[in-house]
Design a protein around this motif. Structure first.
Motif, PDB file in Angstrom:
ATOM      1  N   UNK A 118      -9.452  -8.362  16.304  1.00  0.00           N
ATOM      2  CA  UNK A 118     -10.245  -8.030  15.025  1.00  0.00           C
ATOM      3  C   UNK A 118     -10.933  -9.028  14.367  1.00  0.00           C
ATOM      4  N   UNK A 119     -10.645 -10.329  14.761  1.00  0.00           N
ATOM      5  CA  UNK A 119     -11.105 -11.513  14.102  1.00  0.00           C
ATOM      6  C   UNK A 119     -11.888 -12.551  15.160  1.00  0.00           C
ATOM      7  N   UNK A 120     -13.158 -12.989  14.862  1.00  0.00           N
ATOM      8  CA  UNK A 120     -13.736 -13.830  15.815  1.00  0.00           C
ATOM      9  C   UNK A 120     -13.143 -15.302  15.971  1.00  0.00           C
ATOM     10  N   UNK A 121     -13.512 -15.824  17.123  1.00  0.00           N
ATOM     11  CA  UNK A 121     -12.917 -16.945  17.350  1.00  0.00           C
ATOM     12  C   UNK A 121     -13.760 -18.167  16.729  1.00  0.00           C
ATOM     13  N   UNK A 122     -14.128 -19.280  17.557  1.00  0.00           N
ATOM     14  CA  UNK A 122     -14.683 -20.536  17.473  1.00  0.00           C
ATOM     15  C   UNK A 122     -14.996 -21.324  18.369  1.00  0.00           C
ATOM     16  N   UNK A 123     -15.732 -22.345  18.211  1.00  0.00           N
ATOM     17  CA  UNK A 123     -15.865 -23.473  19.463  1.00  0.00           C
ATOM     18  C   UNK A 123     -15.442 -24.914  18.722  1.00  0.00           C
ATOM     19  N   UNK A 143     -19.466 -23.914  12.710  1.00  0.00           N
ATOM     20  CA  UNK A 143     -19.547 -23.671  11.244  1.00  0.00           C
ATOM     21  C   UNK A 143     -19.192 -22.270  11.000  1.00  0.00           C
ATOM     22  N   UNK A 144     -19.480 -21.329  11.749  1.00  0.00           N
ATOM     23  CA  UNK A 144     -19.305 -19.843  11.516  1.00  0.00           C
ATOM     24  C   UNK A 144     -18.406 -19.388  12.759  1.00  0.00           C
ATOM     25  N   UNK A 145     -17.589 -18.609  12.642  1.00  0.00           N
ATOM     26  CA  UNK A 145     -16.715 -18.048  13.638  1.00  0.00           C
ATOM     27  C   UNK A 145     -17.470 -17.188  14.598  1.00  0.00           C
ATOM     28  N   UNK A 146     -17.137 -16.980  15.993  1.00  0.00           N
ATOM     29  CA  UNK A 146     -17.749 -16.226  16.909  1.00  0.00           C
ATOM     30  C   UNK A 146     -16.843 -15.967  18.069  1.00  0.00           C
ATOM     31  N   UNK A 147     -17.029 -14.902  18.594  1.00  0.00           N
ATOM     32  CA  UNK A 147     -16.302 -14.671  19.840  1.00  0.00           C
ATOM     33  C   UNK A 147     -16.823 -15.559  21.068  1.00  0.00           C
ATOM     34  N   UNK A 148     -16.030 -16.348  21.543  1.00  0.00           N
ATOM     35  CA  UNK A 148     -16.788 -17.245  22.898  1.00  0.00           C
ATOM     36  C   UNK A 148     -15.383 -17.504  23.711  1.00  0.00           C
ATOM     37  N   UNK A 149     -15.991 -17.184  25.012  1.00  0.00           N
ATOM     38  CA  UNK A 149     -14.869 -17.238  26.109  1.00  0.00           C
ATOM     39  C   UNK A 149     -14.980 -18.349  26.796  1.00  0.00           C
ATOM     40  N   UNK A 150     -16.323 -19.181  26.827  1.00  0.00           N
ATOM     41  CA  UNK A 150     -16.506 -20.140  27.929  1.00  0.00           C
ATOM     42  C   UNK A 150     -17.634 -21.059  27.101  1.00  0.00           C
ATOM     43  N   UNK A 151     -17.930 -22.329  27.652  1.00  0.00           N
ATOM     44  CA  UNK A 151     -18.655 -23.255  27.251  1.00  0.00           C
ATOM     45  C   UNK A 151     -18.980 -23.986  28.375  1.00  0.00           C
ATOM     46  N   UNK A 165     -23.577 -25.288  25.384  1.00  0.00           N
ATOM     47  CA  UNK A 165     -23.874 -23.943  25.407  1.00  0.00           C
ATOM     48  C   UNK A 165     -22.705 -23.185  25.319  1.00  0.00           C
ATOM     49  N   UNK A 166     -22.716 -21.931  24.550  1.00  0.00           N
ATOM     50  CA  UNK A 166     -21.456 -21.028  24.538  1.00  0.00           C
ATOM     51  C   UNK A 166     -21.907 -19.545  24.876  1.00  0.00           C
ATOM     52  N   UNK A 167     -20.882 -19.054  25.832  1.00  0.00           N
ATOM     53  CA  UNK A 167     -21.055 -17.905  26.194  1.00  0.00           C
ATOM     54  C   UNK A 167     -20.277 -16.711  25.194  1.00  0.00           C
ATOM     55  N   UNK A 168     -21.038 -15.927  24.717  1.00  0.00           N
ATOM     56  CA  UNK A 168     -20.462 -15.134  23.225  1.00  0.00           C
ATOM     57  C   UNK A 168     -20.380 -13.865  23.541  1.00  0.00           C
ATOM     58  N   UNK A 169     -19.467 -13.067  22.893  1.00  0.00           N
ATOM     59  CA  UNK A 169     -19.291 -11.724  22.680  1.00  0.00           C
ATOM     60  C   UNK A 169     -17.913 -11.371  23.296  1.00  0.00           C
ATOM     61  N   UNK A 170     -17.743 -10.072  22.638  1.00  0.00           N
ATOM     62  CA  UNK A 170     -16.229  -9.726  23.049  1.00  0.00           C
ATOM     63  C   UNK A 170     -16.370  -8.165  23.607  1.00  0.00           C
ATOM     64  N   UNK A 175     -17.813  -5.997  20.321  1.00  0.00           N
ATOM     65  CA  UNK A 175     -18.310  -7.008  19.562  1.00  0.00           C
ATOM     66  C   UNK A 175     -19.345  -7.849  20.049  1.00  0.00           C
ATOM     67  N   UNK A 176     -20.708  -7.543  19.999  1.00  0.00           N
ATOM     68  CA  UNK A 176     -21.718  -8.270  20.657  1.00  0.00           C
ATOM     69  C   UNK A 176     -21.990  -9.352  20.146  1.00  0.00           C
ATOM     70  N   UNK A 177     -22.605 -10.425  20.603  1.00  0.00           N
ATOM     71  CA  UNK A 177     -22.894 -11.750  19.995  1.00  0.00           C
ATOM     72  C   UNK A 177     -24.160 -12.082  20.766  1.00  0.00           C
ATOM     73  N   UNK A 178     -25.113 -13.059  19.792  1.00  0.00           N
ATOM     74  CA  UNK A 178     -26.009 -13.972  20.333  1.00  0.00           C
ATOM     75  C   UNK A 178     -25.461 -14.832  21.188  1.00  0.00           C
ATOM     76  N   UNK A 179     -26.282 -15.460  22.422  1.00  0.00           N
ATOM     77  CA  UNK A 179     -25.554 -16.620  22.859  1.00  0.00           C
ATOM     78  C   UNK A 179     -26.382 -17.890  22.133  1.00  0.00           C
TER      79      UNK A 179
END
Length: 566
Positions: A118-123, A143-151, A165-170, A175-179
């Protein structure tokens, strides 16, 4: 007759090689309830031995980033020798010198936040503390939280430092994100990303590679529930990274988990390998998208014969036969290697591990230092635009010297990614024939470590059983290859062999006239990669057509036919 024989030998199918990896692990860490996910080799303490860096947690627990310090002779401890002071749901990581102090730092993806899905992660980034470990707590966070599984670390803007570079979204709960790319500014990553993709989605992996071979790094994202996305960098044409994808796969729906670039067919242009995971749908096959002169095919040209929970792919040459095989891993499945035979992967694996780990990441490196060589040399040509230079071998241990027009570059004037075997310079070297020389240390004996997120099992290490011997001059000449061939912009000619008191590498036109002298003089034992940029000795571009690369070492010779295209 001699030239005819050489041509016929080049057409003879290569015999299959024996993978030298032991199928049984020689080491397993204590499980400790860890959900090991991201991993990388790095000489964190600077003692000349590779240490194992692992990020634990995944989406199953808030856990630590840890180091297993190599005690020498390839001995890894059962328990971590360093742990971060914080815990998170860690995804994958990447290692590189971010702040320019010459020491490896680690960037880590945090998939989800403290409250779970329910809460995004970060890098975040832990800097090397200079005392053999990283800072206890992150030195930098987004600075902002985001769902990120790989860098993935790479030089997006060609300024000689590592951007993130960050691979984003859950995708589980939508919960989609921009890369994103966080640019490196004077050794510090910006807190808010200057680059975000126009596309929203669920990306699980990200990889840098020069798709078009135009001298800059392009960016690829592996998505699930959407197409694979490639953003073609326009740096060498005076632009930058586009925010709209330049290429998308068409074999939808896509359930990609991991991606990797590698030149599978030896034409100089990297193919794109993907591990699909059937957990959310699809067959879960390993796939390869072809690359035709810089343009990726939109559908796979190769697929594995079976499917499942695919979780890893990497291009690697464990049998040291000069081409890249495809290593793969699955959850609750054996690690496997598909052999490259004349540029085509076998349909079924030729090597499998005895255990069936829950694979997350493969780490390739010479953990016991039994085949390190400090004689790698790559000779390339600046053109006033390119900043990316491939070494022709990966992984490497260290870049030891970079010369431009005979002048050594300071270490902060270029970025290095040892795992993928490239450097990126701070600005383009000026035009000049063979004016970029890169010396590096590498290994001919690659061991394999696997991170395992089963909390009841540890990470494992598989040793390579034999190192490739240095061939004699005849064998070295027989193994010489040029890639790409045919070529449009440039080709690399690679030789690995013993000392030669007289060594000559020249390019000839069809009349036999010498167009370019790439090397003349003695060489010592080593791995040499010379680049021909289609220019003659005066720096003038040559016409399209047929040319010949002639190598002579002492009293023996080899000729390779080159075809240059418009």
């Amino acid at each position: 007759m001699k030239k005819l024989l050489i041509c016929l030998l080049a057409l003879t199918p290569a015999a299959s090689a024996t993978m030298p990896l032991d199928p049984d692990p020689v080491w397993e860490s204590r499980a400790n309830g860890h959900h090991a996910t991201g991993g990388a080799w790095a000489d964190v303490d600077g003692d000349g031995w590779l240490d194992m860096v692992v990020a634990n947690g995944n989406d199953m627990g808030r856990e630590h980033v840890v180091i297993y310090h190599n005690g020498g002779s390839g001995i890894l401890p059962a328990n971590p020798t360093w742990s971060s002071g914080d815990v998170d749901y860690h995804g994958h990581l990447d290692v590189g010198d971010i702040n320019g102090d010459g020491l490896p730092d680690v960037a880590v993806a945090v998939y989800i936040g403290p409250g779970g899905f329910s809460t995004p992660g970060r890098v975040k980034v832990y800097l090397n503390n200079g005392a053999g470990a990283f800072s206890s707590l992150p030195d930098w966070s987004s600075a902002s939280d985001l769902y990120c599984f790989s860098v993935a670390l790479g030089d997006a803007d060609g300024d000689g430092d590592l951007d993130l570079a960050c691979a984003c979204g859950e995708g589980y709960y939508g919960d989609p994100e921009r890369q994103r790319i966080y640019y490196n500014i004077d050794g510090t990553l910006e807190a808010t990303p200057s680059w975000q993709s126009d596309e929203w989605g669920f990306a699980l992996d990200v990889f840098w590679g020069d798709v078009e071979q135009d001298g800059d790094l392009d960016l690829t994202f592996c998505t699930e529930q959407g197409p694979l996305l490639v953003y073609l960098n326009e740096q060498t044409d005076g632009g930058g990274m586009p925010t709209t994808a330049s290429w998308q796969s068409t074999d939808l729906p896509q359930y990609g988990n991991t991606i990797a670039f590698g030149d599978g067919n030896g034409d100089g242009f990297p193919e794109l390998a993907v591990a699909d995971n059937s957990q959310l749908g699809g067959e879960g096959r390993f796939k390869v998208y072809g690359n035709v002169a810089g343009a990726l095919t939109t559908a796979p040209i190769w697929q594995s014969s079976d499917g499942g929970y695919g979780a890893h792919v990497s291009w690697i040459d464990p049998d040291i036969d000069g081409d890249l095989d495809l290593a793969t891993g699955r959850w609750w499945g054996s690690a496997r290697i598909y052999e490259n035979r004349d540029g085509v992967l076998t349909a079924d694996p030729v090597w499998e591990s005895t255990p069936e780990p829950v694979c997350e990441n493969f780490l390739w490196g010479d953990v016991d230092n039994d085949a390190l060589r400090s004689n790698g040399v790559t000779v390339a040509s600046g053109d006033g635009a390119r900043t990316f230079f491939s070494l022709g071998h990966a992984p490497i241990r260290t870049v030891d010297e970079v010369l431009v027009a005979g002048v050594p570059l300071p270490a902060d004037a270029y970025a290095v990614h040892p795992t993928h075997g490239w450097i990126s310079t701070a600005g383009p070297p000026p035009p000049g024939a063979g004016n970029v020389i890169i010396r590096y240390t590498y290994s001919l004996d690659l061991d394999l470590a696997i991170t395992d997120w089963d909390p009841a099992r540890g990470n494992t290490l598989y040793l390579s059983e034999t190192a490739a011997a240095v061939p004699d001059i005849a064998g070295a000449l027989d193994a010489v290859r040029a890639f790409p061939n045919p070529l449009r912009e440039r080709t690399q000619i690679q030789y690995r062999g013993p000392d030669a008191s007289e060594f000559l590498l020249t390019i000839h036109d069809v009349s036999g006239r010498v167009v370019r002298r790439l090397h003349e003089g003695a060489i010592t034992e080593g791995l040499y990669t010379w680049e021909w940029d289609r220019r003659d000795d005066s720096g003038r571009p040559t016409e399209s057509g047929v040319y010949f690369a002639h190598l002579s070492a002492d009293d023996q010779g080899r000729t390779i036919r080159l075809i240059t295209l418009r």
